[in-house]
Design a protein around this motif. Structure first.
Motif, PDB file in Angstrom:
ATOM      1  N   GLU A  27     -10.468   0.793   5.742  1.00  0.00           N
ATOM      2  CA  GLU A  27      -9.051   1.072   6.055  1.00  0.00           C
ATOM      3  C   GLU A  27      -8.894   2.094   7.176  1.00  0.00           C
ATOM      4  OE1 GLU A  27      -5.855   0.803   5.742  1.00  0.00           O
ATOM      5  OE2 GLU A  27      -5.623  -0.692   4.181  1.00  0.00           O
ATOM      6  N   ALA A  55      -2.255   5.373   3.560  1.00  0.00           N
ATOM      7  CA  ALA A  55      -1.720   4.568   2.444  1.00  0.00           C
ATOM      8  C   ALA A  55      -2.767   3.544   1.989  1.00  0.00           C
ATOM      9  CB  ALA A  55      -0.442   3.855   2.870  1.00  0.00           C
ATOM     10  N   GLY A  56      -3.552   3.042   2.934  1.00  0.00           N
ATOM     11  CA  GLY A  56      -4.580   2.056   2.608  1.00  0.00           C
ATOM     12  C   GLY A  56      -5.753   2.678   1.875  1.00  0.00           C
ATOM     13  N   ALA A 116      -5.596   5.343   0.061  1.00  0.00           N
ATOM     14  CA  ALA A 116      -5.082   5.651  -1.284  1.00  0.00           C
ATOM     15  C   ALA A 116      -5.091   4.394  -2.153  1.00  0.00           C
ATOM     16  CB  ALA A 116      -3.658   6.215  -1.177  1.00  0.00           C
ATOM     17  N   ALA A 117      -4.753   3.255  -1.563  1.00  0.00           N
ATOM     18  CA  ALA A 117      -4.743   1.979  -2.309  1.00  0.00           C
ATOM     19  C   ALA A 117      -6.154   1.625  -2.777  1.00  0.00           C
ATOM     20  CB  ALA A 117      -4.170   0.867  -1.436  1.00  0.00           C
ATOM     21  N   LYS A 139       0.870  -1.175   0.000  1.00  0.00           N
ATOM     22  CA  LYS A 139       0.000   0.000   0.000  1.00  0.00           C
ATOM     23  C   LYS A 139       0.909   1.228   0.000  1.00  0.00           C
ATOM     24  CE  LYS A 139      -3.171  -2.643   2.918  1.00  0.00           C
ATOM     25  NZ  LYS A 139      -3.756  -2.851   4.249  1.00  0.00           N
ATOM     26  N   PRO A 140       0.663   2.291  -0.717  1.00  0.00           N
ATOM     27  CA  PRO A 140      -0.598   2.712  -1.369  1.00  0.00           C
ATOM     28  C   PRO A 140      -0.846   2.137  -2.768  1.00  0.00           C
ATOM     29  CG  PRO A 140       1.040   4.437  -1.609  1.00  0.00           C
ATOM     30  CD  PRO A 140       1.684   3.361  -0.784  1.00  0.00           C
ATOM     31  N   ASP A 141      -0.013   1.214  -3.237  1.00  0.00           N
ATOM     32  CA  ASP A 141      -0.316   0.591  -4.532  1.00  0.00           C
ATOM     33  C   ASP A 141      -1.645  -0.173  -4.389  1.00  0.00           C
ATOM     34  OD1 ASP A 141       1.383  -0.343  -7.188  1.00  0.00           O
ATOM     35  OD2 ASP A 141      -0.103  -1.830  -6.542  1.00  0.00           O
TER      36      ASP A 141
END
Ligand code: B16
Ligand code: MG
Length: 219
Positions: free
Chosen positions: A170, A174-175, A177-178, A146-148
């Motif tokens: 989430e 970052a989560g 955004a993922a 994450k953030p991927d």
């Protein structure tokens, strides 16, 4: 139409962050780095090795260790963490989460886990939730953290659903955004300023109401 829910683990189903922080603080202290309590927020959702990297950078020691030595440090932290989470019980499930999972199951929704933690199976067992999920992404099989969006896309695929058929939960920026990069509906749990990219935000799991979230999702 809503067909499935996808959950992060740490900070959503249980507060394993306190155990992560304690294990990292002990490890860091051993190599001369004092981590403040607030550092726990920076570790949310990051993989084990990414967590170690930001800790070493914080202590200006990022160039002091070989890859092999870094892996040994991460393994040491993990051994302490695993030891600590073995004390977890059903009482460690965050407020409302058990009811929400049961309500979702009762509605026929599919459930998946999208946690970066390689210890997720152990934690779910400790919490008595091992049989609750229809699918779990194995983080060891992922190319990107994450953030991927990879972990949320994989969870949705494991459920056999489309991005507009799931809601994902989430606690980490970052989560969130993922989830958004995966094109899914994001429920953020935590500070609304930090999680501002989410479609629906609550301050804590105590404020979660699946029926209300579904209304916003379907709107
Ligand atoms: P492990 P999540 C994440 O869990 C934690 O938030 C993060 O602090 C941790 O480094 C990561 O799991 C990896 O955990 O060392 O057990 O493999 O929020 O993605 O459920
Ligand atoms: Mg989390």
């Amino acid at each position: 139409m809503l067909k499935g829910l996808i959950f992060d683990l740490d900070g959503v189903i249980t507060d394993s962050a306190v155990y992560h922080l304690k294990a990292w603080q002990d490890l860091a202290r051993g190599i001369g780095i004092e981590l403040p309590e607030e550092f726990g927020d920076k570790l949310r959702g990051l993989s084990r090795m990414d967590s170690l990297e930001i800790i070493l950078e914080y202590g200006h020691k990022e160039n002091d260790y070989s890859q092999e030595e870094k892996e040994a440090l991460a393994a040491k932290k993990n051994a302490a963490y695993v030891n600590a989470v073995k004390n977890m019980t059903r009482a460690d499930i965050l407020p409302k989460m058990d009811d929400l999972l049961k309500q979702a199951k009762g509605q026929g929704l599919k459930l998946a886990l999208a946690s970066a933690s390689k210890n997720a199976p152990l934690i779910l067992k400790q919490l008595g939730l091992a049989d609750m999920f229809d699918a779990r992404v194995d983080p060891a099989t992922l190319k990107h953290g994450k953030p991927d969006p990879e972990i949320y896309i994989r969870a949705q695929e494991l459920l056999g659903l489309e991005k507009n058929e799931v809601i994902s939960f989430e606690d980490a920026p970052a989560g969130v955004a993922a989830i958004k990069a995966a094109g899914q509906f994001a429920v953020g749990i935590g500070d609304p300023i930090v999680l501002k990219g989410a479609d629906y935000i609550v301050g804590s799991t105590s404020a979660l109401d699946l029926t209300e979230i579904e209304k916003v999702f379907e709107a």
